[in-house]
Structures are given as C-alpha cells and as structure tokens.
Design an enzyme around this catalytic site. Structure first.
Site: not given
Ligand code: NAD
Ligand code: SER
Length: 317
Positions: A8, A10, A12, A34-36, A141, A145
């Site tokens: 993942g 690519l 955030q 990434d899948i993308r 979700y 988790k």
């Molecule tokens: P995001 O959605 O920005 O990135 C997720 C990435 O996963 C994307 O680039 C997407 O293309 C890729 N993806 C989706 N399906 C896929 C697959 N089948 N195979 C491979 N790649 C795939 O998410 P993020 O914000 O970067 O979050 C990353 C992790 O952190 C997640 O586990 C999320 O739950 C956790 N998290 C994020 C936040 C937040 O605020 N950003 C908060 C709490 C927890």
């Molecule tokens: N920022 C994340 C969401 O809103 C929290 O895990 O999904």
C-alpha cells in the site's frame, strides 16, 4: 541486512513512510508495492505491483526478494469499508495473517501493521481513552482492526513473532491525499480553504477527534520499529495521541491565516463513525516504552499545511 517491503506504498502514509525508510536503509533495500501503478516513481525506490489479496504473490515477493521486514499498509479505510464491508474485512484481515504466517515460519523477522483509533466504540471512555479499554467498535473497519490486533497478540505470544503496531489517530498531510477515511475532512479543509475560502464539513460541529500531523506519525512508526524488543509491553497496538480538535477549532485556526475563510456543516454517514470514536487518547504506555512525544500542535500543523499546500497548488493568498 535489512530488506524492507512496503505494501500500500502509494497511499497517504506509504508514500511518506517509504521515502523515510529509503533515507534510513537505502533505496536499494526498500521495495514499494501497491495494487496501483505509480503515476511517477519520483522516489526512485524499486516498485512492484502487488495485490495483497493474493496470498501466493505475497509469499513469492517476500521469498524472491529476501525480505526481512514488512510495513503492511495496504487496507480499505473506514468510510469505504462501511460501503464495502465484505471486501473491507477480507482485505484488512487476510493479508495480515499471510504476513504473520511467514514470520511464524521465520521468513520475516519483523512486521509493522497499523491499527486505528477505530478499534474503540460502545462503552469505551471517550476522553483520554486508556490503552487497555473495552473496544466494541461500531464500524466494519474497526471490527477488522480489533481482529488484527488479536492476531498480532496471538502470533507474538504463541510463536514469538515480532509484530509491532500503533493505533494511529486521523493523519493529516499535504503530500498524498487520504484514501477514504472518516478523518479525511481535516485534510480536505486545508485544500478548500486555499482554493475556495469555504468548506462544507461532512463532520458536524462539536465532534472532537484524535488527529496527528504526518511527520509525527512517520517518526512514531520508525521509533517503534527501532525500539529494543524487550522494552515493548504492548503486543496488540499502542495508543498514540497527537492533537484533538473539532471542525470549528481547525476552522478558527485556518481563519488566523485566511481571514475570510468560512466553514459550514453537512454531516453524512461518516458522522456516525466519528461519533463512535474517542475524542482523545491516553498514550502513557507509548511514552513509557519508547519515549513517544508528539512535536506538532494545531497551530504548528496549520502553518506547515498551508505553507506546503500553497506551494503545491501554486496559490497566493
Ligand atoms: P490509503 O488508502 O491512503 O492507502 C492504502 C493503499 O493501499 C492505497 O495506495 C491502495 O491503492 C492500496 N491498496 C488497496 N487495496 C490493495 C490491495 N488489494 N493490494 C495492495 N494494495 C492495495 O491508506 P493509508 O491512510 O495510507 O493507511 C495505511 C494504513 O494505516 C491502513 O492500515 C490504515 O487502516 C491505517 N490507518 C490510517 C490512518 C490515516 O488517517 N491515514 C489512521 C489510522 C490507521
Ligand atoms: N483515518 C482513518 C479513517 O478515518 C482512521 O483509521 O479511516
């Protein structure tokens, strides 16, 4: 020799975490997936396409590249998982089990997998939610988790797997847009403030949520992964507190820089998710175990966000 796989990458978090890992370990020792396909691999870090729903593809990539550590970030975030619960559950749980099995079989030495404040729900204290607290999540979700945290604890206790995790708050960053979360409003608001000087918030007035600036989240992740194993006492996921604010508080902060900025409110289905989450988090255990301390508050984060977004969007206000 540390060889790191980021899934993942690519997204955030991945786009910024991979860059930091490449600085620390060398680009040649980091493999982003990434899948993308990347629009452009400006990071100059090796990339391979990987769908983490494909168990065999995960095993192949780990073995063929002699991967030692994984940062498993591929996931479906809260708002999207509410719309696609089965896909969300499968993506957010099965791939973690595949990596844990590889670590159990000594094919990996360390795993980072992020949990979330979304684990907390009905009956959990909303203010300064303790590390050890009932969870009872009300989103699909959050349910995934909680399951993931349980997998981490079991694989650690039964098989000695070194898996580390943080319950990230909502993360705020300017480099890469967030991907379908409930806390995304706190990123959108900065873009709209600069572009339109107004923002309609899908989260209602008075809704306080735990948030964090991305620089702090990346530093926390690296610090946790580099902490001595014997100092770590939490094998589910560490609570982590950064900044707590409501939509009107972030709007007021933005108004200090853009005086004619206006916020309005149109809460949607994401409000129910936000209402089920804590206002603030007690991260005493992270402070004790690996000296966690955030650097950014609402004021300094807003200065950084507006400065970087002005330049990214080429806006003069
Ligand atoms: P995001 O959605 O920005 O990135 C997720 C990435 O996963 C994307 O680039 C997407 O293309 C890729 N993806 C989706 N399906 C896929 C697959 N089948 N195979 C491979 N790649 C795939 O998410 P993020 O914000 O970067 O979050 C990353 C992790 O952190 C997640 O586990 C999320 O739950 C956790 N998290 C994020 C936040 C937040 O605020 N950003 C908060 C709490 C927890
Ligand atoms: N920022 C994340 C969401 O809103 C929290 O895990 O999904």
């Amino acid at each position: 020799m540390t060889k790191i796989l980021v899934t993942g990458a690519l997204g955030q978090i991945g786009s910024e975490l991979a860059e930091k890992l490449a600085q620390i370990y060398g680009s040649e020792n980091v493999l982003i997936t990434d899948i993308r396909e990347p629009e452009q691999n400006h990071l100059d870090i090796p990339y391979q396409k990987l769908d983490v729903n494909d168990e065999q593809a995960i095993k192949d990539i780990v073995i063929n590249n002699q991967i030692t550590e994984v940062y498993h970030l591929a996931a479906m975030l809260s708002a999207t998982a509410e719309k696609y619960p089965i896909q969300g559950w499968n993506l957010n749980t099965n791939s973690l089990l595949t990596f844990l099995e590889l670590a159990k079989d000594k094919k990996l030495s360390k795993i980072f997998w992020p949990s979330s404040i979304a684990v907390f729900g009905r009956g959990a204290a909303a203010d300064m939610t303790p590390q050890e607290e009932v969870t009872n999540p009300l989103s699909m979700y959050g349910v995934a988790k909680v399951a993931g945290e349980g997998f981490c604890e079991i694989y650690h206790q039964k098989y000695g797997v070194d898996v580390r995790s943080i319950r990230y708050p909502g993360l705020i960053s300017w480099k890469t847009l967030p991907g379908g979360g409930t806390t995304d409003y706190a990123v959108d608001i900065y873009y709209k403030a600069l572009e339109d000087k107004k923002y309609e918030s899908f989260i209602g007035e008075g809704t306080a949520l735990p948030m964090m600036y991305m620089d702090d989240a990346i530093r926390a992740t690296i610090e946790l992964m580099q902490a001595p194993k014997e100092d770590l006492t939490i094998h589910t996921a560490y609570n982590l507190q950064g900044i707590t604010f409501t939509p009107e508080e972030i709007a007021a902060e933005i108004k200090k820089h853009i005086s004619d900025f206006e916020i309005s409110y149109a809460p949607d289905y994401r409000q129910a998710i936000a209402d089920s989450w804590p206002n603030s988090i007690d991260d005493t255990q992270a402070q004790k175990d690996w000296n966690w301390k955030p650097e950014f508050d609402l004021d300094s984060m807003t200065v950084e966000m507006l400065k970087h977004l002005k330049s990214k969007l080429q806006i003069n206000v």
